[in-house]
Design an enzyme around this catalytic site. Structure first.
Site, PDB file in Angstrom:
ATOM      1  N   HIS A   9       0.790  -1.222   0.000  1.00  0.00           N
ATOM      2  CA  HIS A   9       0.000   0.000   0.000  1.00  0.00           C
ATOM      3  C   HIS A   9       0.832   1.287   0.000  1.00  0.00           C
ATOM      4  O   HIS A   9       0.295   2.356  -0.261  1.00  0.00           O
ATOM      5  CB  HIS A   9      -0.953  -0.003   1.208  1.00  0.00           C
ATOM      6  CG  HIS A   9      -0.246  -0.303   2.490  1.00  0.00           C
ATOM      7  ND1 HIS A   9       0.005  -1.600   2.902  1.00  0.00           N
ATOM      8  CD2 HIS A   9       0.276   0.507   3.440  1.00  0.00           C
ATOM      9  CE1 HIS A   9       0.641  -1.567   4.064  1.00  0.00           C
ATOM     10  NE2 HIS A   9       0.821  -0.303   4.407  1.00  0.00           N
ATOM     11  N   HIS A  98      28.453  -5.568  -8.346  1.00  0.00           N
ATOM     12  CA  HIS A  98      29.207  -6.347  -7.359  1.00  0.00           C
ATOM     13  C   HIS A  98      28.454  -7.531  -6.777  1.00  0.00           C
ATOM     14  O   HIS A  98      29.084  -8.482  -6.308  1.00  0.00           O
ATOM     15  CB  HIS A  98      29.658  -5.444  -6.210  1.00  0.00           C
ATOM     16  CG  HIS A  98      30.656  -4.417  -6.639  1.00  0.00           C
ATOM     17  ND1 HIS A  98      31.264  -3.581  -5.725  1.00  0.00           N
ATOM     18  CD2 HIS A  98      31.144  -4.069  -7.850  1.00  0.00           C
ATOM     19  CE1 HIS A  98      32.096  -2.770  -6.363  1.00  0.00           C
ATOM     20  NE2 HIS A  98      32.022  -3.043  -7.662  1.00  0.00           N
ATOM     21  N   ARG A 132      36.369 -10.985  -9.470  1.00  0.00           N
ATOM     22  CA  ARG A 132      36.509 -11.222  -8.027  1.00  0.00           C
ATOM     23  C   ARG A 132      35.162 -11.253  -7.313  1.00  0.00           C
ATOM     24  O   ARG A 132      35.029 -11.863  -6.259  1.00  0.00           O
ATOM     25  CB  ARG A 132      37.422 -10.168  -7.404  1.00  0.00           C
ATOM     26  CG  ARG A 132      36.815  -8.793  -7.331  1.00  0.00           C
ATOM     27  CD  ARG A 132      37.782  -7.784  -6.699  1.00  0.00           C
ATOM     28  NE  ARG A 132      37.104  -6.609  -6.262  1.00  0.00           N
ATOM     29  CZ  ARG A 132      37.077  -5.461  -6.930  1.00  0.00           C
ATOM     30  NH1 ARG A 132      37.718  -5.349  -8.079  1.00  0.00           N
ATOM     31  NH2 ARG A 132      36.433  -4.421  -6.458  1.00  0.00           N
TER      32      ARG A 132
END
Length: 143
Positions: A9, A98, A132
């Site tokens: 809502h 990331h 990474r």
């Protein structure tokens, strides 16, 4: 691209603006959100969006509630979901780059509609960097 959206809502106006933006940019939208300001339970909508993303019915998801917290917690209960609470487009960008986030959570009471649309645009146009970050993302799920 197919995008699933759900809101409680606190977010009907946000959802309308975001759906208009998405459809005007050629995306298909699966709408699980409420269109009224009458109180509803945010988990119902967070789970519906998460199911769509988890089952590959949708490429990405958007969830909206007052703080963004409750609905993002609900979505993140799903194994393959990485839902990110975002309040700036920079955070939305990092969530994708990331964390390979697949659902963005928007706090309607703490962002403007314009900010929300900008965050969605950034979220959807940003690629995961991998490298990474991939190893870290793989450690998120408890399988």
């Amino acid at each position: 691209m197919t995008i699933s959206i759900g809101n409680d809502h606190a977010g009907p106006d946000y959802k309308k603006a975001i759906v208009d933006y998405l459809e005007n940019n050629g995306h298909q939208v699966i709408n699980h959100g409420t269109d009224t300001f009458e109180s509803v339970d945010y988990p119902d909508f967070g789970h519906a969006v998460a199911y769509d993303v988890e089952s590959k019915k949708a490429h990405f998801g958007i969830v909206i509630c007052g703080s963004g917290n409750g609905i993002v917690m609900s979505a993140n209960k799903h194994q393959d979901i990485r839902a990110a609470l975002c309040w700036t487009k920079e955070i939305a960008e990092l969530a994708r780059q990331h964390n390979d986030a697949n659902i963005i959570s928007i706090p309607a009471r703490y962002t403007s509609i314009q900010q929300a649309v900008e965050m969605v645009d950034t979220f959807l146009s940003t690629e995961f960097e991998g490298g990474r970050h991939a190893n870290r993302v793989n450690k998120i799920a408890c399988k």
